[in-house]
Design a protein around this motif. Structure first.
Motif, mmCIF file in Angstrom:
data_model
loop_
_atom_site.group_PDB
_atom_site.id
_atom_site.type_symbol
_atom_site.label_atom_id
_atom_site.label_comp_id
_atom_site.label_asym_id
_atom_site.label_seq_id
_atom_site.Cartn_x
_atom_site.Cartn_y
_atom_site.Cartn_z
ATOM 1 N N LYS A 137 0.779 -1.116 0.023
ATOM 2 C CA LYS A 137 0.097 -0.020 0.111
ATOM 3 C C LYS A 137 0.818 1.432 0.019
ATOM 4 O O LYS A 137 0.767 2.287 -0.660
ATOM 5 C CB LYS A 137 -0.822 -0.154 1.175
ATOM 6 N N LYS B 67 -5.025 -1.706 -7.100
ATOM 7 C CA LYS B 67 -6.245 -2.108 -6.400
ATOM 8 C C LYS B 67 -6.585 -3.487 -6.340
ATOM 9 O O LYS B 67 -6.650 -4.249 -5.164
ATOM 10 C CB LYS B 67 -7.412 -1.404 -6.654
ATOM 11 N N GLU C 209 -6.270 -6.281 -3.157
ATOM 12 C CA GLU C 209 -7.264 -7.113 -3.016
ATOM 13 C C GLU C 209 -6.868 -8.581 -2.864
ATOM 14 O O GLU C 209 -7.563 -9.303 -1.744
ATOM 15 C CB GLU C 209 -8.487 -6.913 -3.934
#
Length: 89
Positions: A16, A42, A46
């Motif tokens: 991140k 993203k 996930e």
């Protein structure tokens, strides 16, 4: 040896941080593929977030192979191809 949960959390937090820094850089230089790149980040987050370390014990070999294939694919397709395009523009 540290528990697998520690490595997952560390890897997740680092990814991140790295993606945020990379996206800020792409925005700063006006990178044309920023939006699609963000979606790939993203999806990666996930996938890592969906790792259920408690399920690994049920079928360790299969689970680890699947995870390693995902990471190797990410390195070869995203890092070695798409990230290189950032500096090419």
């Amino acid at each position: 040896m540290l528990p697998l949960l520690y490595y997952k959390v560390y890897f997740f937090q680092y990814a991140k941080y790295h993606f945020k820094s990379e996206e800020e850089y792409m925005e700063k230089i006006g990178y044309k593929r920023l939006l699609s790149h963000k979606f790939e980040h993203k999806d990666f987050i996930e996938k890592i977030d969906s790792i259920d370390i408690f399920k690994i014990d049920q079928n360790q070999e299969s689970y680890i192979i699947e995870l390693l294939e995902f990471i190797v694919n990410w390195i070869s397709n995203h890092i070695l191809e798409k990230d290189k395009k950032i500096t090419a523009e």
